[in-house]
Scaffold this active site. Structure first.
Site, PDB file in Angstrom:
ATOM      1  N   GLU A   1      21.266 -82.279 -75.747  1.00  0.00           N
ATOM      2  CA  GLU A   1      20.819 -83.134 -76.846  1.00  0.00           C
ATOM      3  C   GLU A   1      21.722 -84.356 -76.993  1.00  0.00           C
ATOM      4  OE1 GLU A   1      19.934 -78.790 -77.976  1.00  0.00           O
ATOM      5  OE2 GLU A   1      21.549 -79.934 -77.023  1.00  0.00           O
TER       6      GLU A   1
ATOM      7  N   GLY B   1      33.597 -75.005 -81.477  1.00  0.00           N
ATOM      8  CA  GLY B   1      32.898 -76.146 -82.054  1.00  0.00           C
ATOM      9  C   GLY B   1      32.743 -76.057 -83.559  1.00  0.00           C
ATOM     10  N   ARG B   2      32.416 -74.881 -84.074  1.00  0.00           N
ATOM     11  CA  ARG B   2      32.175 -74.742 -85.514  1.00  0.00           C
ATOM     12  C   ARG B   2      33.465 -74.771 -86.323  1.00  0.00           C
ATOM     13  NH1 ARG B   2      31.246 -70.502 -82.438  1.00  0.00           N
ATOM     14  NH2 ARG B   2      32.073 -68.406 -82.869  1.00  0.00           N
TER      15      ARG B   2
ATOM     16  N   GLU C   1      26.895 -67.987 -86.404  1.00  0.00           N
ATOM     17  CA  GLU C   1      27.269 -68.095 -85.000  1.00  0.00           C
ATOM     18  C   GLU C   1      28.502 -67.252 -84.699  1.00  0.00           C
ATOM     19  OE1 GLU C   1      26.393 -71.760 -82.480  1.00  0.00           O
ATOM     20  OE2 GLU C   1      28.555 -71.956 -82.762  1.00  0.00           O
TER      21      GLU C   1
END
Length: 547
Positions: A213, A268-269, A354
């Site tokens: 993306e 990432g989070r 997640e």
């Protein structure tokens, strides 16, 4: 680790839940005049009132025993010491290093002092932000930059966007920051329509510089710049990157000094505290970004050092397990009573789901319990006219976190008093409910006939005894925003540790990516799809027929 169901505290909690099943929270308050004070704790600018829970002192004692027996102390030590607690990827988990105090000089991982890398990156960010804010960074036509577009997805998008929104009152006047994530072309098209290529810089955030993306949106932004007259040789004046793949970023057209690092020891989070947070720094300035880090660090120190009976992440995490595993609560709602925190539930949704949406223990064996709940929510008071009906009278138990500042940045008449009154009253209503007799008396007082009373009263009954936490801060600032998000990071880790799962990998995300690439190739090429299931074949044909 074996299943937590084998722990003596877990088994004691299962019995205790039976003892508590018929106890109403209003009884707990009636029996304990000090409950509101004793079921409260504070740290890093936030006060947690957890008195409106289906829990007495015995419940809390057993939950804290569960935390101890699950190995919370060594788990905390392992994370803060840089041990590879992400066992499936053999990685350390060091988002706490991104906001370490200046007094800490070393944190070694594989022979490297990661704090040197962190502080070097912060200096690089200072230079970048200073150049933009001072007007030294100019576009290809020598115009000052007025807009920055952050292109990322997942943790490279949600965290920075949520924090930038939360800190709107601290926004730098001269630069607007925009966020693009969705590969749906409408997302980037809508942003670009309002911008001028001469005065726009794009920050592309992708560790591999190959995230589907993100790369597609970056290429669309690059093509737009070229179409708008940016010479290819000047693309570097309009792009920066946060990536481990320097070579790909340079080949894209970026100057190496405007490529910021990412590290494997930051998921990432959990990454908004790193260069992934560059859009935040652009939006509010580096001084406020440092205050954000300071707030997170204050919560880190609290989590690391506070006794568990005073520890906000531990208490909130343990109570979440109490409802998920002993009361069959399948969801958990976050309801911030602050407009600037309206998107926070989406970030915590990714952070929690997640991290803890797992079906295997750390050793690979299957779990014997439910793990991560479904996280959802939205801004108060909007939700009161939407989903609060289910919270009050629905058949599902939904624990709620109410989050509110005592002061507003934007005083308008009595708006903030009304807002805060709604926050408090919703928590109160969830707890006390309304009995059948109260409902009948309300109708009688309103002049209803006895027939109407008997017909309507059952519909007005609200059972109450619905649990909630209330988190209060004096005002939403960079410091308290940082500490709030760090609180939820650690709460997530506490629950993962109790369940015996790895909260820091995300293998379930990968399958969709692999299959997505295969389906894309089938959409744009002539392929034999006979080996696919009939539904997938039909969907592929529907797309091709529509082109």
């Amino acid at each position: 680790m074996s299943s937590p169901t084998q722990l003596t505290a877990w088994q004691a909690l299962a019995q205790h839940q039976q003892d508590m099943a018929s106890v109403h929270m209003t009884e707990l308050f009636a029996d304990d005049a000090t409950r509101a004070k004793s079921f409260k704790t504070s740290a890093a600018g936030w006060t947690l009132d957890y008195s409106k829970n289906r829990a007495n002192t015995d419940t809390i004692k057993l939950l804290l025993q569960l935390v101890e027996q699950a190995g919370m102390k060594p788990a905390i030590e392992g994370m803060f010491n840089g041990e590879p607690i992400n066992n499936t990827e053999n990685r350390s988990v060091l988002h706490v290093a991104l906001r370490a105090s200046k007094a800490q000089e070393t944190l070694m991982v594989d022979g490297v002092n990661v704090l040197d890398e962190v502080r070097s990156t912060l200096k690089q960010m200072e230079t970048f932000v200073s150049q933009l804010h001072s007007g030294k960074w100019r576009g290809y036509s020598d115009k000052k930059i007025t807009d920055v577009v952050s292109i990322g997805i997942g943790g490279s998008y949600l965290g920075p966007k949520v924090v930038a929104e939360a800190l709107t009152p601290y926004k730098h006047d001269d630069i607007d920051v925009h966020f693009v994530a969705n590969i749906d072309g409408s997302d980037i098209t809508d942003k670009l329509k309002r911008l001028n290529a001469e005065t726009t810089v794009f920050i592309v955030s992708s560790k591999s510089f190959g995230t589907l993306e993100t790369l597609h949106n970056a290429n669309a932004a690059r093509a737009w710049c070229l179409d708008q007259g940016v010479p290819e040789t000047d693309i570097k004046k309009h792009f920066a990157a946060v990536s481990s793949n320097v070579e790909k970023a340079v080949n894209f057209g970026m100057a190496e000094e405007n490529i910021f690092p990412m590290w494997d020891w930051v998921g990432g989070r959990y990454s908004l505290w790193s260069a992934i947070g560059l859009p935040i720094a652009v939006a509010v300035g580096m001084d406020h970004f440092y205050e954000l880090l300071d707030g997170a660090h204050a919560m880190d120190k609290h989590f690391e050092t506070a006794p568990f009976d005073q520890n906000l992440p531990v208490i909130m995490g343990a109570l979440g397990v109490w409802y998920s595993n002993f009361h069959n609560a399948q969801t958990h709602a976050l309801i911030p009573y602050d407009h600037y925190l309206r998107a926070m539930p989406a970030h915590i949704q990714q952070l929690d789901m997640e991290s803890n949406g797992k079906a295997n223990l750390v050793d690979g064996s299957g779990v014997a319990t439910d793990t991560g709940p479904i996280i959802w929510g939205g801004a108060g008071t909007n939700g009161q006219h939407a989903y609060h009906q289910l919270l009050h009278q629905g058949t599902r138990l939904v624990p709620v976190d109410f989050i509110a500042p005592l002061k507003t940045h934007n005083p308008v008449a009595d708006h903030h008093a009304q807002l805060f009154a709604n926050c408090v009253s919703q928590a109160q209503a969830l707890m006390v409910g309304k009995s059948l007799e109260q409902a009948k008396q309300e109708l009688r007082d309103a002049g209803a006939s006895e027939t109407q009373v008997e017909e309507i009263a059952p519909h007005k009954v609200i059972p109450g005894n619905r649990p909630s936490n209330t988190l209060l801060t004096e005002q939403l600032t960079p410091f308290t925003t940082g500490s709030l998000i760090a609180l939820y990071e650690h709460r997530t880790f506490v629950q993962g540790t109790i369940w015996g799962i790895n909260s820091f990998d995300q293998w379930g995300v990968e399958l969709g990516k692999v299959l997505g690439t295969d389906i894309y190739n089938r959409l744009v090429n002539e392929t034999d799809n006979q080996q696919l299931d009939a539904s997938t074949q039909a969907l592929i044909m529907a797309f091709k027929d529509a082109q």
